[in-house]
Design a protein around this motif. Sequence first.
Motif, short mmCIF file in Angstrom:
data_model
loop_
_atom_site.label_atom_id
_atom_site.label_comp_id
_atom_site.label_asym_id
_atom_site.label_seq_id
_atom_site.Cartn_x
_atom_site.Cartn_y
_atom_site.Cartn_z
N ARG B 394 50.73 -45.60 -43.35
CA ARG B 394 50.89 -44.64 -44.44
C ARG B 394 50.69 -45.27 -45.81
O ARG B 394 51.06 -44.68 -46.82
N LEU B 395 50.09 -46.44 -45.85
CA LEU B 395 49.96 -47.14 -47.13
C LEU B 395 49.02 -46.44 -48.11
O LEU B 395 49.00 -46.76 -49.29
N ASP B 396 48.24 -45.48 -47.63
CA ASP B 396 47.32 -44.81 -48.55
C ASP B 396 47.97 -43.66 -49.31
O ASP B 396 47.32 -43.00 -50.12
N LEU B 397 49.24 -43.45 -49.08
CA LEU B 397 49.97 -42.45 -49.87
C LEU B 397 49.96 -42.83 -51.35
O LEU B 397 50.08 -44.01 -51.68
N HIS B 398 49.83 -41.82 -52.19
CA HIS B 398 49.90 -42.09 -53.62
C HIS B 398 51.34 -41.96 -54.11
O HIS B 398 52.08 -41.10 -53.66
N LEU B 399 51.67 -42.84 -55.00
CA LEU B 399 53.06 -42.91 -55.44
C LEU B 399 53.29 -42.00 -56.64
O LEU B 399 53.38 -42.45 -57.78
N ASP B 400 53.34 -40.71 -56.38
CA ASP B 400 53.80 -39.79 -57.41
C ASP B 400 54.84 -38.86 -56.79
O ASP B 400 54.98 -38.81 -55.57
N TYR B 401 55.60 -38.19 -57.64
CA TYR B 401 56.73 -37.40 -57.17
C TYR B 401 56.32 -36.43 -56.06
O TYR B 401 56.94 -36.35 -55.01
N GLU B 402 55.22 -35.69 -56.30
CA GLU B 402 54.88 -34.60 -55.39
C GLU B 402 54.31 -35.10 -54.07
O GLU B 402 54.66 -34.61 -53.00
N GLU B 403 53.39 -36.09 -54.14
CA GLU B 403 52.74 -36.52 -52.89
C GLU B 403 53.76 -37.18 -51.96
O GLU B 403 53.72 -36.99 -50.74
N LEU B 404 54.69 -37.94 -52.51
CA LEU B 404 55.70 -38.57 -51.66
C LEU B 404 56.62 -37.51 -51.06
O LEU B 404 56.95 -37.56 -49.87
N ALA B 405 57.02 -36.54 -51.88
CA ALA B 405 57.92 -35.50 -51.38
C ALA B 405 57.27 -34.73 -50.23
O ALA B 405 57.93 -34.40 -49.24
N ALA B 406 55.96 -34.51 -50.34
CA ALA B 406 55.25 -33.78 -49.30
C ALA B 406 55.27 -34.54 -47.98
O ALA B 406 55.13 -33.96 -46.91
N ASP B 407 55.47 -35.85 -48.04
CA ASP B 407 55.48 -36.64 -46.82
C ASP B 407 56.91 -37.03 -46.41
O ASP B 407 57.11 -37.96 -45.64
N GLY B 408 57.90 -36.34 -46.97
CA GLY B 408 59.29 -36.62 -46.60
C GLY B 408 59.84 -37.88 -47.23
O GLY B 408 60.88 -38.39 -46.82
#
Lengths: 157, 521
Positions: B394-408
Amino acid sequence: MSVQEWSADAATEIVRAHSGVRGALLPVLHALQERFGHLGPEATRLVAKELNLSRADVHGVVTFYSDFRTAPPGRTVIAVCRGEACQSCGSRELERHAQHSLGIGFGETTADGSVTLDQVFCLGNCALSPAVQIDGRLVGRVDADLFDRLVSDAAAR
Amino acid sequence: MSTTVYIPCDSAARSVGADEVALALLAEAELRGLDISMVRNGSRGMLWLEPLVEVDTVRGRIAYGPVSADDVAALLDGGMLDGAAHPRCHGVTDELPWLARQQRVTFSRVGVIDPLSPADYAAHGGLAGLRAALGMRPTQVVDAVTESGLRGRGGAGFPTGIKWKTVAEASDPTKFLCCNADEGDSGTFADRMLLEGDPFTLIEGMVIAAYAVGAVEGYVYVRSEYPDAIATLRRAVEIAYEEAWLGADVLGRGFPFDLEVRVGAGAYICGEETAMLDSLEGKRGMVRAKPPIPALQGLFGRPTVVNNVLSLATVPAVLAGGAEAYRELGVGRSRGTQVFQLAGNVAQGGIVESAFGLSLRDLVEGFGGGTATGRPVRAVQVGGPLGAYLPADRLDLHLDYEELAADGAMLGHGGVVVFDDTVDMGQQARFAMEFCAEESCGKCTPCRVGAVRGVEVIDAILHGSPDERGANVEILEDLCELMTDGSLCAMGGLTPNPVRSVLRHFGEDLGLTPVSAGAPS
């Protein structure tokens, strides 16, 4: 200032020096513990009377916060960080080593009164883990050898 | 001519010998008759290079690190004071790729200036934000902060300007401003580094906030685990009074603001804003039910702004550069910069401040250079002890409020803790519950009792009969749901985050086969 014997007069003076402070209880307790090393029942009684609180209220605060001690600590206090960053760098082994080598658990003091071992959840040194705090001084990248050295250096002081 | 040498007084740098290096350098300089002037700056945030010594030369500041006291004589022999090459020399500090790739806004002065020099502060842009704010009406200041898109950096991400507006519009004549410097999340240390490296920025931000909302009294609640930060901040407040940045007549502009430093007493829960308010009032740090929100009934029942250190310390830059300039940084609804703290088992840990939009991989592999042990990354915990563990895929997740929240997951205070493949994720799940049991304030039963039960159930899963494992996982999932739904604050409500992430991504460490894990998604 080094730790002194309990004195009701000195304690009263400390409490009254905080008379203009809003919500003075924590600053008062910190100041008393700094002077007398711990907060015994006599401290609780005196603070309750001076601040016009119930003894139960003061006792409740003293026992809620892990910094406040109701018994004198050892001459050296070592806190081992148990936070996740330290765990990722081997602090679980360090925790075991600390308890095993000193022969005490967290929150306990060696029988000779030399060392108190505490646990702490994060010292803010998370890129130089594992971390310990010894008598208020932060030390990073601590392994078992360094831990032993810190303890023996403190004993020699 | 005197050569200026910088050696950090940051407690992380001191924890690996910066004081010893400073003493050795002073002694060696005296012995050799060298004319040096030493500045104890904050840390540049490249913590794997600490103690980092910088020498001021015609080319700029030249970095040497990590330097030990034993290296000092040889470095001087080799011409360190002229910026000479050496295996420990990294060239011009500002040109180091690790720093040059960052966008330092909140941390622009940390590690650069003498933290307690008002002259240094002013020479590096200090007070520009306050002067700009004082040229505006208070409501315009609130509007500027709202327009900048600045969100609370403590973890919840609430828009700072909206919070200020609520307090500014409250009718009570007595209002308070509280800075939450109870940085208890493991893996985070940005508040500490700012308090130790550039405390005037926080004070300036608080004065601006006080002016904007009409507060005349402010408190900074610092955790007791940070004695160096407390000492530096207390000294900074004294100096600020001497400079009339605080007091009865701030900058001669006729408005008063008093600031006091308060020290916590070893309770993680006091980082929760309402527990912090109770603690400031001299009580046990118990969480309050909301509503009423602190903005309307906060400290001693009065309208209160509660902001994190990084939120307040960013305000001067927002006012000095303009809301639009700050807003232009970032992505989506995550505007400006985020101060990430790269920690744990990572080769190059430290402070990475960048506009929102970095991926976890940029951070862990790009800046971090992988694990310190050189083994593969297995898990990354983002957002402190209440944040989810993310697996390497999952390292390609972007570190912003919304994208992280969408992934739990959640950004929290920006802490990123890296684990290699030797980590036992079952133990990490157990620790999450153990930590909650230790630090729960006790107000909500699902948190107080649930965390204890959580440890027991995870122990049963790890060490009990394999036949009962499925049933115990069901109990654990039920418990997580109850804690999430039945706790007032994030402690009980989010402790299930790391636990569920282990169930979901690392079930094999709980003795579950991927199929039978039945992991919630």
